[in-house]
Every structure is written in C-alpha cells, then in structure tokens.
Design an enzyme around this catalytic site. Structure first.
Site, PDB file in Angstrom:
ATOM      1  N   HIS A   1      76.143  57.004  45.025  1.00 26.05           N
ATOM      2  CA  HIS A   1      76.957  56.462  44.249  1.00 26.05           C
ATOM      3  C   HIS A   1      77.442  57.193  43.177  1.00 26.05           C
ATOM      4  O   HIS A   1      76.592  57.836  42.706  1.00 26.05           O
ATOM      5  CB  HIS A   1      76.062  55.023  43.845  1.00 26.05           C
ATOM      6  CG  HIS A   1      77.252  54.065  43.319  1.00 26.05           C
ATOM      7  ND1 HIS A   1      77.584  54.216  41.918  1.00 26.05           N
ATOM      8  CD2 HIS A   1      77.934  52.989  43.671  1.00 26.05           C
ATOM      9  CE1 HIS A   1      78.119  53.216  41.548  1.00 26.05           C
ATOM     10  NE2 HIS A   1      78.593  52.515  42.725  1.00 26.05           N
TER      11      HIS A   1
ATOM     12  N   GLU B   1      85.144  54.933  47.083  1.00 21.67           N
ATOM     13  CA  GLU B   1      84.987  54.362  45.715  1.00 21.67           C
ATOM     14  C   GLU B   1      85.592  55.259  44.594  1.00 21.67           C
ATOM     15  O   GLU B   1      84.862  56.039  43.888  1.00 21.67           O
ATOM     16  CB  GLU B   1      83.449  54.110  45.123  1.00 21.67           C
ATOM     17  CG  GLU B   1      82.822  53.062  46.024  1.00 21.67           C
ATOM     18  CD  GLU B   1      81.787  52.188  45.404  1.00 21.67           C
ATOM     19  OE1 GLU B   1      81.880  50.978  45.361  1.00 21.67           O
ATOM     20  OE2 GLU B   1      80.895  52.853  44.697  1.00 21.67           O
TER      21      GLU B   1
END
Ligand code: PGA
Length: 245
Positions: free
Chosen positions: A89, A159
């Site tokens: 992430h 993302e």
C-alpha cells in the site's frame, strides 16, 4: 450476481467493539472483504464467517518465522482465518520505506500460505505530471511479481497516490477520472498478459471511492472491484458502495 470485489481498508481506525458492530450492520455481497488491523482479526473471525465476508490483513512480514520482534507472519494470518492481505500500500511504501523487493518477498510468503495478495501499485503526483505513470506501474508490477509462478491468486489494486484521500488536502477530495481509470486498468491487464500470459487478472481501483462515485467507477468493464479507505469506516457508506455493484 456481480463478481466485483469490494475491499474495506480500515487502516489504523475503529476498535474491536466498533468492528463487530460494523459486521452486524453490513449487508455483504458475493466478494466483500474487510482488511482490518491485526488485533481485530481474531475477534472478528467468527462473525465475518457467518456473514460470508472474507477477512484480510493490511500487511504481513516478509519473513517466514523467527526472531523478528513485532512482525506477523503469513502463517499466523492463515491461522486466524485471513484469506487475503494487502501488500505494498502506498502508505507503507511512503511512511515505512517499503520497496518492491520487500513487497515481492511478502507476496511469496502469502502465496506459500495460500493467502491471496492484493498488490497495491500507483504513481505519485510528480510521476503523473511527468507522464511516467505507465513506466512506474510496469516497474512496480515486474519487481513486485518477480519469480511468482501462480498468478491465479494474485489481485492488483491500482491506487494512484494522488487520488488516495490520505495524500489530498482540502475538503473536495477526488478520485481519478473514469476514462483514465479504464485506460490504466487496460494497460495493467495487458502487462499481465504480455509478461506473464495471465488472462483475466483482477484489477481493483482505489483512491477516494465513495457512495457518490462508486457506481460510475464500478460500472467500467476494466474495473474488477474497489479498495475503499475512508468511505469504508461507516457501515452505511460502505453498504451503499456495495449496493452500487
Ligand atoms: P481512500 O483510501 O478511499 O480513503 O482514498 C484508499 C486506500 O488507501 O486504500
């Protein structure tokens, strides 16, 4: 029934009590996954199972076992019932200096323990401005997936760093534009096909997905689901995202 995958990424929020209330309040669909903080995983395990929600961790150690104070192994995640785990992430890459090599080791650990890795990739604002998006994504994919043999369990989450609410200032936080998401997902799928001969790899979009924009994003044929941060913290808003598929 839609087979799009919706993942709630709670990050470092809520509490065990609130997590259990959340599970009582949500109406999950087919592929609903909650990525919860480590300490919630065990107390949540029973109630997510009853509601057919999959349990994910937000991170895992790159090591197998042993003297690594503070770490949680893939085997431990499996032991508590995790089926999925986020890896790479952007908050981990940026705040904890995780590089593609560490991320790759984590993916190997997860696959060894039969947990589906959700590999997060995405360009930052400067890289986007310099038109390096494709270069960055290709690099993150090839390094992150180095020596992976079984792609059937790998999920990608695109993302863009600049679209994640964490990295946006001001009140009007925005997701990427639908046409840009479609084009980028198409690019990621082509890389998976050309480099690894993987057809139909799942590519989720993440970055300010909310009840207002979820339908327009999840309608795209290139988008196999969403990774939702801020809007996953309340059952009501997460329910409305789930209901938009
Ligand atoms: P956000 O977070 O939905 O709050 O932008 C998404 C993520 O960081 O996974």
């Amino acid at each position: 029934m839609s087979n799009k995958i919706i993942i709630a990424n709670w990050k470092m929020n809520l509490s065990i009590e609130k997590s259990l209330q959340f599970i009582r309040d949500i109406k999950p669909v087919n592929n609903t996954i909650i990525a919860a903080p480590f300490t919630f995983l065990f107390p949540m395990a029973g109630s997510v199972k009853k509601k057919k929600i999959n349990l994910a961790a937000q991170d895992v150690s790159q090591f197998d076992h042993g003297a690594y104070t503070g770490e949680i192994s893939a085997k431990m995640l499996k032991n508590v019932g995790c089926t999925h785990c986020l890896v790479g992430h952007s908050e981990r890459r940026i705040y904890f200096q995780e590089d593609d090599n560490i991320i790759n080791q984590k993916i190997h650990q997860l696959l060894k323990n039969n947990i589906r890795p959700v590999l997060c990739i995405g360009e930052n604002q400067a890289e986007k401005r310099h038109q390096q998006t494709k270069l960055v994504l290709k690099k993150q994919l090839t390094r992150g997936l180095h020596k992976i043999k079984d792609f059937s369990k790998v999920i990608i989450a695109y993302e863009p760093v600049w679209a994640i609410s964490t990295f946006q200032t001001g009140n009007s936080k925005k997701a990427a534009k639908a046409e840009d998401i479609a084009e980028t997902h198409d690019f990621i799928k082509k890389i998976a096909l050309n480099l690894y001969q993987v057809k139909n790899i799942k590519v989720l979009y993440g970055g300010t997905v909310n009840p207002q924009n979820a339908k327009a994003i999840l309608r795209l044929k290139e988008v196999d689901g969403a990774l939702v941060g801020g809007a996953s913290l309340k059952a009501s808003s997460f329910n409305s995202i789930i209901n938009s598929i």
